[in-house]
Scaffold this motif. Structure first.
Motif, PDB file in Angstrom:
ATOM      1  N   MET A   1       0.844  -1.168   0.000  1.00 57.59           N
ATOM      2  CA  MET A   1       0.000   0.000   0.000  1.00 57.59           C
ATOM      3  C   MET A   1       0.897   1.241   0.000  1.00 57.59           C
ATOM      4  N   TYR A   2       0.527   2.200  -0.819  1.00 58.67           N
ATOM      5  CA  TYR A   2       1.320   3.401  -0.999  1.00 58.67           C
ATOM      6  C   TYR A   2       0.472   4.647  -0.764  1.00 58.67           C
ATOM      7  N   GLY A   3       1.025   5.634  -0.093  1.00 58.30           N
ATOM      8  CA  GLY A   3       0.338   6.905   0.106  1.00 58.30           C
ATOM      9  C   GLY A   3       0.522   7.783  -1.119  1.00 58.30           C
ATOM     10  N   GLU A   4      -0.566   8.403  -1.570  1.00 59.86           N
ATOM     11  CA  GLU A   4      -0.525   9.259  -2.760  1.00 59.86           C
ATOM     12  C   GLU A   4      -1.205  10.590  -2.483  1.00 59.86           C
ATOM     13  N   TYR A   5      -0.698  11.624  -3.155  1.00 60.28           N
ATOM     14  CA  TYR A   5      -1.269  12.968  -3.095  1.00 60.28           C
ATOM     15  C   TYR A   5      -1.448  13.489  -4.511  1.00 60.28           C
ATOM     16  N   LEU A   6      -2.498  14.275  -4.703  1.00 60.79           N
ATOM     17  CA  LEU A   6      -2.717  14.959  -5.975  1.00 60.79           C
ATOM     18  C   LEU A   6      -3.226  16.366  -5.683  1.00 60.79           C
ATOM     19  N   ARG A   7      -2.462  17.355  -6.145  1.00 61.64           N
ATOM     20  CA  ARG A   7      -2.912  18.746  -6.060  1.00 61.64           C
ATOM     21  C   ARG A   7      -3.958  18.978  -7.139  1.00 61.64           C
ATOM     22  N   VAL A   8      -5.074  19.582  -6.753  1.00 66.06           N
ATOM     23  CA  VAL A   8      -6.158  19.866  -7.697  1.00 66.06           C
ATOM     24  C   VAL A   8      -6.726  21.249  -7.430  1.00 66.06           C
ATOM     25  N   THR A   9      -7.268  21.857  -8.465  1.00 65.75           N
ATOM     26  CA  THR A   9      -7.969  23.119  -8.280  1.00 65.75           C
ATOM     27  C   THR A   9      -9.275  22.832  -7.547  1.00 65.75           C
ATOM     28  N   PRO A  10      -9.895  23.848  -6.967  1.00 61.79           N
ATOM     29  CA  PRO A  10     -11.200  23.619  -6.333  1.00 61.79           C
ATOM     30  C   PRO A  10     -12.229  23.034  -7.310  1.00 61.79           C
ATOM     31  N   ASP A  11     -12.219  23.477  -8.562  1.00 64.28           N
ATOM     32  CA  ASP A  11     -13.142  22.915  -9.558  1.00 64.28           C
ATOM     33  C   ASP A  11     -12.845  21.448  -9.842  1.00 64.28           C
ATOM     34  N   GLU A  12     -11.553  21.108  -9.934  1.00 67.02           N
ATOM     35  CA  GLU A  12     -11.192  19.700 -10.155  1.00 67.02           C
ATOM     36  C   GLU A  12     -11.577  18.841  -8.960  1.00 67.02           C
ATOM     37  N   LEU A  13     -11.454  19.388  -7.757  1.00 61.56           N
ATOM     38  CA  LEU A  13     -11.871  18.642  -6.562  1.00 61.56           C
ATOM     39  C   LEU A  13     -13.366  18.381  -6.607  1.00 61.56           C
ATOM     40  N   ALA A  14     -14.148  19.411  -6.892  1.00 59.80           N
ATOM     41  CA  ALA A  14     -15.607  19.247  -6.942  1.00 59.80           C
ATOM     42  C   ALA A  14     -15.994  18.213  -7.997  1.00 59.80           C
ATOM     43  N   ARG A  15     -15.358  18.269  -9.143  1.00 53.55           N
ATOM     44  CA  ARG A  15     -15.687  17.299 -10.204  1.00 53.55           C
ATOM     45  C   ARG A  15     -15.247  15.887  -9.801  1.00 53.55           C
ATOM     46  N   SER A  16     -14.099  15.769  -9.141  1.00 56.88           N
ATOM     47  CA  SER A  16     -13.605  14.455  -8.704  1.00 56.88           C
ATOM     48  C   SER A  16     -14.527  13.821  -7.672  1.00 56.88           C
ATOM     49  N   ILE A  17     -15.055  14.643  -6.780  1.00 63.23           N
ATOM     50  CA  ILE A  17     -15.983  14.129  -5.767  1.00 63.23           C
ATOM     51  C   ILE A  17     -17.278  13.677  -6.437  1.00 63.23           C
ATOM     52  N   ALA A  18     -17.785  14.492  -7.344  1.00 60.89           N
ATOM     53  CA  ALA A  18     -19.036  14.156  -8.035  1.00 60.89           C
ATOM     54  C   ALA A  18     -18.864  12.979  -8.983  1.00 60.89           C
ATOM     55  N   ASP A  19     -17.680  12.841  -9.548  1.00 62.14           N
ATOM     56  CA  ASP A  19     -17.397  11.791 -10.533  1.00 62.14           C
ATOM     57  C   ASP A  19     -16.019  11.206 -10.241  1.00 62.14           C
ATOM     58  N   PRO A  20     -15.940  10.283  -9.251  1.00 65.75           N
ATOM     59  CA  PRO A  20     -14.638   9.755  -8.859  1.00 65.75           C
ATOM     60  C   PRO A  20     -13.923   8.978  -9.962  1.00 65.75           C
ATOM     61  N   VAL A  21     -14.660   8.491 -10.958  1.00 70.49           N
ATOM     62  CA  VAL A  21     -14.007   7.849 -12.102  1.00 70.49           C
ATOM     63  C   VAL A  21     -13.191   8.912 -12.854  1.00 70.49           C
ATOM     64  N   TRP A  22     -13.801  10.075 -13.083  1.00 74.30           N
ATOM     65  CA  TRP A  22     -13.082  11.178 -13.735  1.00 74.30           C
ATOM     66  C   TRP A  22     -11.880  11.584 -12.889  1.00 74.30           C
ATOM     67  N   GLY A  23     -12.068  11.682 -11.574  1.00 72.53           N
ATOM     68  CA  GLY A  23     -10.981  12.062 -10.682  1.00 72.53           C
ATOM     69  C   GLY A  23      -9.821  11.096 -10.752  1.00 72.53           C
ATOM     70  N   ARG A  24     -10.140   9.809 -10.777  1.00 70.74           N
ATOM     71  CA  ARG A  24      -9.060   8.812 -10.866  1.00 70.74           C
ATOM     72  C   ARG A  24      -8.346   8.903 -12.207  1.00 70.74           C
ATOM     73  N   GLN A  25      -9.091   9.156 -13.262  1.00 70.14           N
ATOM     74  CA  GLN A  25      -8.469   9.334 -14.583  1.00 70.14           C
ATOM     75  C   GLN A  25      -7.557  10.565 -14.580  1.00 70.14           C
ATOM     76  N   LEU A  26      -7.997  11.632 -13.933  1.00 67.81           N
ATOM     77  CA  LEU A  26      -7.154  12.823 -13.802  1.00 67.81           C
ATOM     78  C   LEU A  26      -5.875  12.465 -13.052  1.00 67.81           C
ATOM     79  N   ALA A  27      -6.010  11.775 -11.936  1.00 66.47           N
ATOM     80  CA  ALA A  27      -4.839  11.378 -11.157  1.00 66.47           C
ATOM     81  C   ALA A  27      -3.886  10.543 -12.002  1.00 66.47           C
ATOM     82  N   ASP A  28      -4.421   9.558 -12.711  1.00 69.34           N
ATOM     83  CA  ASP A  28      -3.571   8.706 -13.547  1.00 69.34           C
ATOM     84  C   ASP A  28      -2.853   9.503 -14.625  1.00 69.34           C
TER      85      ASP A  28
END
Length: 173
Positions: A1-28
């Motif tokens: 198990m590895y700890g990960e961080y991703l800096r996101v804009t407030p808009d990217e955070l809101a979209r990632s929460i609403a659509d975690p598939v999109w958020g994970r794709q952004l992270a990748d």
């Protein structure tokens, strides 16, 4: 198990929460791009297997924010996480957490004033073993120093995020 961080804009955070598939794709996509060419102030940072040790040391020192797994969880904002888990979204060992831009700013200020030496003051490897801190390698020479290697980058990472007004998504992969 590895700890990960991703800096996101407030808009990217809101979209990632609403659509975690999109958020994970952004992270990748960020992780992949930064693997090829590391920017001066990366959006992604990983603490490898040091995440639990760092979390323990920070909590032990009374750090007021959970900068390892986040202050809020995606689950708190997304009622259907259980339906998504195991489908197209895979953030690893459970849903990600996050820190708001305001929490990131506070974390940056506190990290700047908290040297690693202060965190490990009085800590013996046996304590981490007794507390079942992952991974169970604390009896090996140099393991506390390895935590320091990962911790020492966090003040600069959070400072860059604070300067940009970013939120930070945190997860255990």
């Amino acid at each position: 198990m590895y700890g990960e961080y991703l800096r996101v804009t407030p808009d990217e955070l809101a979209r990632s929460i609403a659509d975690p598939v999109w958020g994970r794709q952004l992270a990748d996509s960020v992780i992949e791009a930064e693997f090829v060419e590391e920017p001066a102030e990366p959006r992604n940072y990983g603490t490898d297997k040091s995440w639990h040790g760092l979390q323990y040391l920070l909590q032990r020192a009374g750090f007021p924010l959970d900068i390892v797994t986040g202050e809020q969880s995606f689950v708190e904002k997304l009622e259907n996480w259980d339906e998504l888990e195991g489908s197209e979204v895979d953030w690893g060992a459970g849903p990600p957490g996050y820190l708001t831009p305001e929490q990131v700013k506070l974390a940056a200020e506190l990290l700047a004033r908290t040297p690693f030496e202060k965190l490990i003051e009085g800590v013996e490897p046996a304590e981490l073993i007794r507390e079942h801190i992952y991974p169970q390698v604390w009896d090996r020479p140099g393991q506390l120093e390895e935590l320091g290697h990962h911790y020492d980058y966090l003040p600069a990472y959070f400072a860059a995020a604070a300067r940009a007004g970013d939120a930070v998504i945190c997860w255990i992969a």
